[in-house]
Design a protein around this motif. Structure first.
Motif, PDB file in Angstrom:
ATOM      1  N   GLN A 181       7.995 -21.324 -22.682  1.00 42.90           N
ATOM      2  CA  GLN A 181       7.555 -20.499 -21.735  1.00 42.90           C
ATOM      3  C   GLN A 181       7.132 -21.245 -20.441  1.00 42.90           C
ATOM      4  OE1 GLN A 181       7.743 -17.088 -21.805  1.00 42.90           O
ATOM      5  NE2 GLN A 181       9.215 -17.522 -23.133  1.00 42.90           N
ATOM      6  N   GLN A 182       7.876 -21.834 -19.609  1.00 43.25           N
ATOM      7  CA  GLN A 182       7.387 -22.431 -18.459  1.00 43.25           C
ATOM      8  C   GLN A 182       8.478 -22.608 -17.461  1.00 43.25           C
ATOM      9  OE1 GLN A 182       5.837 -26.764 -18.953  1.00 43.25           O
ATOM     10  NE2 GLN A 182       5.636 -26.945 -16.935  1.00 43.25           N
ATOM     11  N   ILE A 183       8.242 -22.503 -16.315  1.00 44.19           N
ATOM     12  CA  ILE A 183       9.270 -22.680 -15.079  1.00 44.19           C
ATOM     13  C   ILE A 183       8.832 -23.997 -14.300  1.00 44.19           C
ATOM     14  CG2 ILE A 183      10.304 -21.651 -13.042  1.00 44.19           C
ATOM     15  CD1 ILE A 183       9.191 -19.090 -14.082  1.00 44.19           C
ATOM     16  N   TRP A 184       9.684 -24.877 -14.559  1.00 46.77           N
ATOM     17  CA  TRP A 184       9.332 -26.370 -13.857  1.00 46.77           C
ATOM     18  C   TRP A 184       9.682 -26.003 -12.427  1.00 46.77           C
ATOM     19  CZ3 TRP A 184      10.674 -26.271 -19.137  1.00 46.77           C
ATOM     20  CH2 TRP A 184      10.032 -26.920 -19.599  1.00 46.77           C
ATOM     21  N   GLY A 185       8.853 -26.509 -11.576  1.00 45.86           N
ATOM     22  CA  GLY A 185       8.844 -26.469  -9.959  1.00 45.86           C
ATOM     23  C   GLY A 185       8.133 -25.250  -9.681  1.00 45.86           C
ATOM     24  N   GLU A 186       7.610 -24.283 -10.254  1.00 45.26           N
ATOM     25  CA  GLU A 186       6.569 -23.285  -9.900  1.00 45.26           C
ATOM     26  C   GLU A 186       5.746 -23.763  -9.149  1.00 45.26           C
ATOM     27  OE1 GLU A 186       5.718 -20.398 -12.858  1.00 45.26           O
ATOM     28  OE2 GLU A 186       5.109 -18.933 -11.150  1.00 45.26           O
ATOM     29  N   ARG A 187       4.993 -24.712  -9.646  1.00 42.59           N
ATOM     30  CA  ARG A 187       3.511 -24.979  -9.354  1.00 42.59           C
ATOM     31  C   ARG A 187       3.511 -26.465  -8.997  1.00 42.59           C
ATOM     32  NH1 ARG A 187       1.810 -21.028 -12.594  1.00 42.59           N
ATOM     33  NH2 ARG A 187       1.512 -22.587 -14.367  1.00 42.59           N
ATOM     34  N   GLU A 188       4.375 -27.460  -9.716  1.00 42.61           N
ATOM     35  CA  GLU A 188       3.891 -28.799  -9.503  1.00 42.61           C
ATOM     36  C   GLU A 188       3.776 -29.371  -7.940  1.00 42.61           C
ATOM     37  OE1 GLU A 188       6.257 -27.451 -11.651  1.00 42.61           O
ATOM     38  OE2 GLU A 188       7.072 -29.011 -13.088  1.00 42.61           O
ATOM     39  N   VAL A 189       3.097 -30.264  -7.743  1.00 40.82           N
ATOM     40  CA  VAL A 189       3.071 -30.700  -6.262  1.00 40.82           C
ATOM     41  C   VAL A 189       2.874 -29.707  -5.218  1.00 40.82           C
ATOM     42  CG1 VAL A 189       3.510 -33.256  -6.638  1.00 40.82           C
ATOM     43  CG2 VAL A 189       5.436 -31.658  -6.024  1.00 40.82           C
ATOM     44  N   GLY A 190       2.490 -28.650  -5.567  1.00 40.09           N
ATOM     45  CA  GLY A 190       2.458 -27.304  -4.464  1.00 40.09           C
ATOM     46  C   GLY A 190       3.766 -26.413  -4.632  1.00 40.09           C
ATOM     47  N   GLY A 191       4.520 -26.688  -5.750  1.00 35.26           N
ATOM     48  CA  GLY A 191       5.786 -26.016  -6.007  1.00 35.26           C
ATOM     49  C   GLY A 191       7.057 -26.689  -5.232  1.00 35.26           C
ATOM     50  N   THR A 192       8.118 -26.297  -6.043  1.00 35.89           N
ATOM     51  CA  THR A 192       9.401 -26.900  -5.471  1.00 35.89           C
ATOM     52  C   THR A 192      10.331 -25.699  -5.183  1.00 35.89           C
ATOM     53  OG1 THR A 192      10.572 -27.381  -7.601  1.00 35.89           O
ATOM     54  CG2 THR A 192       9.031 -29.016  -6.760  1.00 35.89           C
ATOM     55  N   SER A 193      11.611 -25.866  -4.460  1.00 33.65           N
ATOM     56  CA  SER A 193      12.457 -24.617  -4.225  1.00 33.65           C
ATOM     57  C   SER A 193      13.462 -24.904  -5.461  1.00 33.65           C
ATOM     58  CB  SER A 193      13.167 -24.951  -2.862  1.00 33.65           C
ATOM     59  OG  SER A 193      12.368 -24.931  -1.818  1.00 33.65           O
ATOM     60  N   VAL A 194      13.677 -25.818  -6.029  1.00 39.24           N
ATOM     61  CA  VAL A 194      14.722 -26.156  -7.441  1.00 39.24           C
ATOM     62  C   VAL A 194      13.712 -26.131  -8.517  1.00 39.24           C
ATOM     63  CG1 VAL A 194      16.171 -27.708  -8.541  1.00 39.24           C
ATOM     64  CG2 VAL A 194      16.038 -27.894  -6.010  1.00 39.24           C
ATOM     65  N   LEU A 195      14.270 -25.121  -9.141  1.00 34.19           N
ATOM     66  CA  LEU A 195      13.423 -24.438 -10.517  1.00 34.19           C
ATOM     67  C   LEU A 195      14.312 -24.787 -11.862  1.00 34.19           C
ATOM     68  CD1 LEU A 195      12.429 -21.011  -8.761  1.00 34.19           C
ATOM     69  CD2 LEU A 195      11.078 -22.959  -9.085  1.00 34.19           C
ATOM     70  N   TYR A 196      13.691 -24.948 -12.807  1.00 28.77           N
ATOM     71  CA  TYR A 196      14.176 -25.379 -14.025  1.00 28.77           C
ATOM     72  C   TYR A 196      13.652 -24.456 -15.276  1.00 28.77           C
ATOM     73  CZ  TYR A 196      16.135 -29.508 -11.975  1.00 28.77           C
ATOM     74  OH  TYR A 196      16.744 -30.484 -11.251  1.00 28.77           O
ATOM     75  N   ILE A 197      14.546 -23.948 -16.074  1.00 33.41           N
ATOM     76  CA  ILE A 197      14.127 -23.080 -17.315  1.00 33.41           C
ATOM     77  C   ILE A 197      14.998 -23.911 -18.420  1.00 33.41           C
ATOM     78  CG2 ILE A 197      12.841 -21.219 -16.653  1.00 33.41           C
ATOM     79  CD1 ILE A 197      15.658 -19.716 -17.264  1.00 33.41           C
ATOM     80  N   SER A 198      14.138 -24.027 -19.633  1.00 35.83           N
ATOM     81  CA  SER A 198      14.855 -24.942 -20.395  1.00 35.83           C
ATOM     82  C   SER A 198      14.280 -24.479 -21.966  1.00 35.83           C
ATOM     83  CB  SER A 198      14.565 -26.371 -20.460  1.00 35.83           C
ATOM     84  OG  SER A 198      14.650 -27.075 -21.399  1.00 35.83           O
ATOM     85  N   ASP A 199      15.209 -24.609 -23.090  1.00 39.04           N
ATOM     86  CA  ASP A 199      14.785 -24.551 -24.532  1.00 39.04           C
ATOM     87  C   ASP A 199      14.172 -25.670 -25.067  1.00 39.04           C
ATOM     88  OD1 ASP A 199      16.984 -26.024 -24.316  1.00 39.04           O
ATOM     89  OD2 ASP A 199      17.994 -24.939 -26.159  1.00 39.04           O
ATOM     90  N   VAL A 200      14.169 -26.810 -24.230  1.00 39.53           N
ATOM     91  CA  VAL A 200      13.395 -28.238 -24.690  1.00 39.53           C
ATOM     92  C   VAL A 200      12.466 -28.598 -23.634  1.00 39.53           C
ATOM     93  CG1 VAL A 200      15.347 -28.875 -26.050  1.00 39.53           C
ATOM     94  CG2 VAL A 200      15.334 -29.825 -23.906  1.00 39.53           C
ATOM     95  N   ASP A 201      11.296 -29.227 -24.037  1.00 44.73           N
ATOM     96  CA  ASP A 201      10.578 -29.767 -23.091  1.00 44.73           C
ATOM     97  C   ASP A 201      11.026 -30.819 -21.817  1.00 44.73           C
ATOM     98  OD1 ASP A 201       8.166 -29.744 -21.782  1.00 44.73           O
ATOM     99  OD2 ASP A 201       6.963 -30.632 -23.702  1.00 44.73           O
ATOM    100  N   LEU A 202      10.778 -30.504 -21.002  1.00 50.98           N
ATOM    101  CA  LEU A 202      11.503 -31.294 -19.829  1.00 50.98           C
ATOM    102  C   LEU A 202      10.274 -32.323 -19.446  1.00 50.98           C
ATOM    103  CD1 LEU A 202      13.446 -29.031 -17.418  1.00 50.98           C
ATOM    104  CD2 LEU A 202      14.310 -30.446 -19.516  1.00 50.98           C
TER     105      LEU A 202
END
Lengths: 290, 642
Positions: A181-202
């Motif tokens: 339950q996480q969208i990588w890129g949503e908030r890191e370093v202020g947010g990125t335009s490239v987002l990832y969702i995954s079934d394993v921890d990135l």
């Protein structure tokens, strides 16, 4: 079509690692074939010839493939770092590079929290190399980015950032057992335009910054940098003030000495002045002897 | 050390550095540096810029002491400090010019403005400060050449330049710290702190005091003059105060941010940290409190050396060394990088000594001193060595010879890529190994499944097993299992089926194996041996046999095709058409060759099956048809099995 924030969402569960995005990127951006250069650990690393590459993510649930390329941060460290403004954040979202003014200082490579920019060390006139999200292709030709167009499984999709975030949340909600339950890129370093969702921890992969922090990198430097004009003026005033005070005090001391000399009418004025100097340096010269 | 010997060494280093700089201009930075994409700043940035700028901090420190605070005690060292600053900043400029990728764009920041960039601010400050230093030192030059009126004119505005210089220095010395505030992800937490700008500024003052003392001690020793120990001991005292303040702030910062535990964590970085702290501040502060040490030239030499080494180590750590463990990127500067750094420093030192000898930089080093140091030496007409090395004009000759020697030596020693440009690293491809596999049904994987890879001599031919080729050209553990027998029988099984894939029969070989020509994993390899052909065509008279058109340029493209002489080299009926390839005689890389051979044939086969209604359950065109999810075998495992 006018975009407000061109973005890419990559669903790691759908990627089969076929490398077609890599080949499409190579063709669209006229990148050279891969060669085993000295500085590459692996020929499939991000490099001059690969602005995007497939990373194998090892996990207990088996290996996954995740596509790595420039994250097009909302507040990009590279743009802030660039000494001449060769890297620019466009109003449509992508971070693009102007090779005509890049001087090659490589501060962008140091500043990037995702270690994305690469350098064409092999060239006599080297340039920084990174994904530009097919900015001109999307903006002027109305096409999808080459990698997205080439993806056979729709593992990587293109659109407005808000739409993609909504889509990502929808996927997380519909299959909560499958996804982390996480969208990588949503908030890191202020947010990125490239987002990832995954079934394993990135986390702890090259896709993730090693320093989990939501502060945009530009804030870290600009916080200090924007004080510089004040520091300059303050320093000038303080130094000028000290100089003026001491200069004046010496002048007065010299005058007094001259008067005393006249009154006594004996010791030569030169001698007096030197004495005054010595005495003065003794008083203003905090540390002296021990 | 003798001044002459010292200068000869400097000229040698300068020659070596200039040679490498020339190669770097010709072939780009990649040819002479050992940097990588993840360690893009190395010795030239860390050592040649970030560490050298605070060394040049002597200029603004002494300017403040003498011109603003009127501490006349330091007057004897003032001009030396300005000159030291000028030399350091010039070296920084020169080093930076050749460090950046496109050296002629070093001037771009002058008109391409980016106010948010720390580097932009630093570059402007350094440019302006170089101008200030030139004006400050220019006074001495003007006096020397009797331009007294201009000198007095400058003198009137002297304080403006001094204060401008101090302000500019404050900005860029601290901004060098700000530069690394952008690297919280790279820099080790013991060094990363929001106080970096302040710490960099404070240490630059302390280091400024130490460097001018060091230089004064060394230069006076070189010219056998008495060292101005009064000024030096005073500077030592100030340095002790400043560095003690630095120590307090640094440790307070570390403890206040809760990183205190890291101080005693046994690791390479902790050791590095303590060495840095000891050298840069702890040892100098402890020793400088003793007046006995402060007044002894020898003790001051070692104390200042320690401080300079330590603070430089601090800068190098922040700029790169303390990012090694966090980025997991090891970088050791190539010796060519050292050569350039030392070459530039040697050039600066030569200019420094020239100014010391000509512009009365240090009071005690006057013309009388110089006459004593440069006494004409005895020339014995019977001894050629004295005639050559000791005549009054020999110095310049010796320096020239040394410079030329250095250039030659470096050209001899540099790696091939620095002279001829960069080439990709070769990856020798190796032929497949024979392994035993079992042919059973496994859920999820249709066809062959991996059993036990056995090496040639261990094959026992147990029922249900068969032999396969394990294709792993670069031996990285990712491989394809190739059922050779099955492919032979697919092609009809006759003798003529071999040539379908084995498209080349090199002279004296019946069937050439793939790695015979495709001997590199990724790169195209030239398989034509010109020398052997020259021998076999009877030397120089034989050129015409291949280069049949005497008027045409004698290159590969215009030569006679190979198969006109080697009739059997390209067998009849092969699937792989190499007519063009044979003409250029370049064999593609092993991976490309394998993909080219397999994929086209597999696609053809699938099209055939679609037309004739054959078995369509296995899609032969899928990558995963050959590249299966088989257990990886690292090379060590293989060695163990062998």
């Amino acid at each position: 079509m006018i975009y407000r924030n061109m973005s890419i969402l990559t669903d790691v569960t759908k990627c089969i690692g076929c490398d077609r995005c890599v080949e499409a990127c190579r063709e669209t951006n006229h990148l050279p074939p891969d060669k085993p250069w000295r500085w590459l650990r692996n020929i499939t690393d991000l490099s001059t010839s690969r602005w995007t590459t497939i990373e194998r993510v090892k996990s207990d649930a088996g290996d996954r493939f995740a596509r790595r390329h420039c994250r097009h941060c909302l507040e990009p460290a590279c743009v802030e770092a660039c000494i001449v403004g060769a890297l620019q954040k466009t109003p449509e979202g992508p971070v693009i590079y102007d090779r005509d003014i890049c001087i090659g200082c490589r501060y962008c490579m140091i500043a990037c929290p995702f270690e994305i920019p690469r350098y064409s060390w092999e060239d006599r006139v080297p340039y920084v190399q990174k994904c530009n999200l097919c900015y001109e292709r999307v903006k002027y030709e109305g096409k999808l980015p080459a990698c997205v167009e080439a993806c056979p499984t729709e593992a990587t999709i293109f659109g407005e950032r808000e739409d993609l975030l909504r889509e990502a949340r929808r996927r997380l909600a519909t299959e909560p057992g499958k996804y982390v339950q996480q969208i990588w890129g949503e908030r890191e370093v202020g947010g990125t335009s490239v987002l990832y969702i995954s079934d394993v921890d990135l986390e702890l992969t090259d896709l993730e910054t090693k320093f989990r922090d939501e502060t945009p990198v530009p804030l870290r430097t600009f916080k200090v940098l924007h004080h510089m004009p004040e520091v300059f003026v303050e320093m000038a005033v303080v130094m000028g003030g000290i100089y003026w005070v001491i200069e004046r005090r010496e002048k007065l001391a010299a005058e007094r000495a001259a008067q005393a000399g006249e009154e006594r009418g004996s010791a030569s004025p030169d001698q007096e002045e030197e004495d005054a100097d010595a005495a003065d340096s003794g008083t203003t010269n905090g540390p002296k002897g021990s | 050390m003798n001044v002459r010997t010292f200068k000869a060494i400097l000229w040698f280093l300068l020659g070596a550095g200039l040679t490498v700089i020339l190669l770097r201009i010709i072939h780009g930075p990649g040819a002479v540096v050992a940097l990588t994409d993840l360690m893009p700043w190395g010795l030239w940035k860390g050592g040649g810029v970030v560490a050298l700028v605070p060394i040049g901090g002597a200029g603004f420190t002494l300017a403040a002491f003498v011109s603003v605070f009127h501490w006349k005690r330091y007057k004897p060292l003032y001009l030396g400090a300005v000159l030291l600053g000028l030399m350091c900043y010039s070296s920084v400029g020169a080093g930076l010019t050749f460090d950046i990728g496109i050296w002629w764009r070093i001037v771009f920041p002058i008109w391409h403005w980016q106010f948010h960039s720390t580097l932009f601010e630093i570059s402007w400050c350094i440019m302006l400060y170089l101008c200030v230093l030139t004006v400050e030192f220019g006074h001495a030059v003007l006096e020397k050449f009797n331009f007294h009126r201009t000198a007095r004119f400058l003198e009137r505005f002297g304080i403006v330049f001094v204060i401008a210089g101090i302000c500019l220095s404050t900005l860029h010395q601290s901004s060098l710290g700000t530069l690394f505030l952008a690297t919280p992800f790279r820099l080790h937490p013991l060094w990363y702190t929001e106080l970096l700008p302040f710490l960099f500024f404070v240490t630059s003052i302390g280091l400024g005091c130490l460097t001018i003392s060091w230089v004064a001690i060394v230069v006076h020793r070189l010219y056998r003059a008495e060292q101005p120990m009064d000024a030096i001991s005073g500077l030592g005292r100030i340095a002790a105060f400043v560095l003690a303040l630095y120590l307090v702030v640094r440790f307070a910062g570390i403890i206040a941010t809760g990183k205190g535990g890291l101080l005693f964590l046994p690791s390479w970085d902790t050791a590095n940290f303590w060495v840095e702290i000891l050298l840069s501040a702890a040892i100098p502060v402890a020793l400088l409190t003793r007046q006995r040490f402060r007044e002894s030239p020898a003790a001051m030499f070692w104390i200042t050396s320690s401080g300079i080494l330590g603070v430089s180590l601090n800068r190098i750590n922040v700029a790169g060394l303390a990012t090694v463990s966090t980025t997991n990127q090891f970088y050791l500067p190539a010796w060519t990088e050292w050569t350039v750094t030392f070459g530039i420093l040697a050039g600066a030192a030569l200019v420094f000594l020239f100014c010391v000898e000509n512009f009365n930089v240090f009071e005690k080093i006057d013309s009388q001193r110089l006459d004593e140091v440069y006494t004409p030496r005895r020339v014995d007409p019977g001894d050629w060595r004295t005639i050559f090395f000791q005549n009054p004009r020999a110095d310049a000759r010796v320096y020239s010879v040394v410079l030329v020697l250095a250039v030659g030596l470096i050209l001899l020693l540099v790696p091939q890529e620095a002279v001829f440009g960069l080439r990709p690293e070769p990856t020798p491809a190796q032929g497949p190994r024979i392994v035993e596999i079992s042919n059973g049904e496994v859920p999820g994987a249709v066809g062959v499944t991996f059993a036990v890879p056995l090496v040639g001599q261990e094959i026992n031919g147990a029922p249900g097993t068969l032999l396969a080729l394990m294709i792993d050209g670069n031996r990285d553990g990712d491989y394809v299992l190739f059922d050779h027998q099955k492919h032979v029988s697919k092609q009809g099984g006759g003798d003529d089926s071999c040539v379908l894939c084995h498209h080349m029969q090199k002279p004296y070989e019946e069937v050439s194996e793939c790695t015979g020509c495709h001997s590199d994993m990724y790169l195209a390899v030239d398989i034509f041996d010109h020398d052997t052909h020259v021998v076999h065509t009877k030397g120089n008279q034989g050129c015409i046999e291949c280069h049949t058109d005497p008027a045409a340029e004698k290159v590969r493209e215009t030569a006679k095709p190979c198969h006109e002489c080697h009739e059997t080299m390209r067998p009849e009926g092969t699937r792989i058409d190499i007519a063009e390839a044979q003409q250029t005689t370049m064999a593609p890389g092993y991976m490309d060759a394998m993909h080219g051979a397999c994929i086209s044939c597999h696609q053809e086969e699938m099209e055939n099956r679609e037309k004739t209604g054959g078995d369509l359950t296995t899609d032969l065109t899928l990558c995963t048809n050959c590249h299966r999810d088989l257990p990886r075998l690292e090379d060590e495992e293989w060695k163990a099995r062998l």
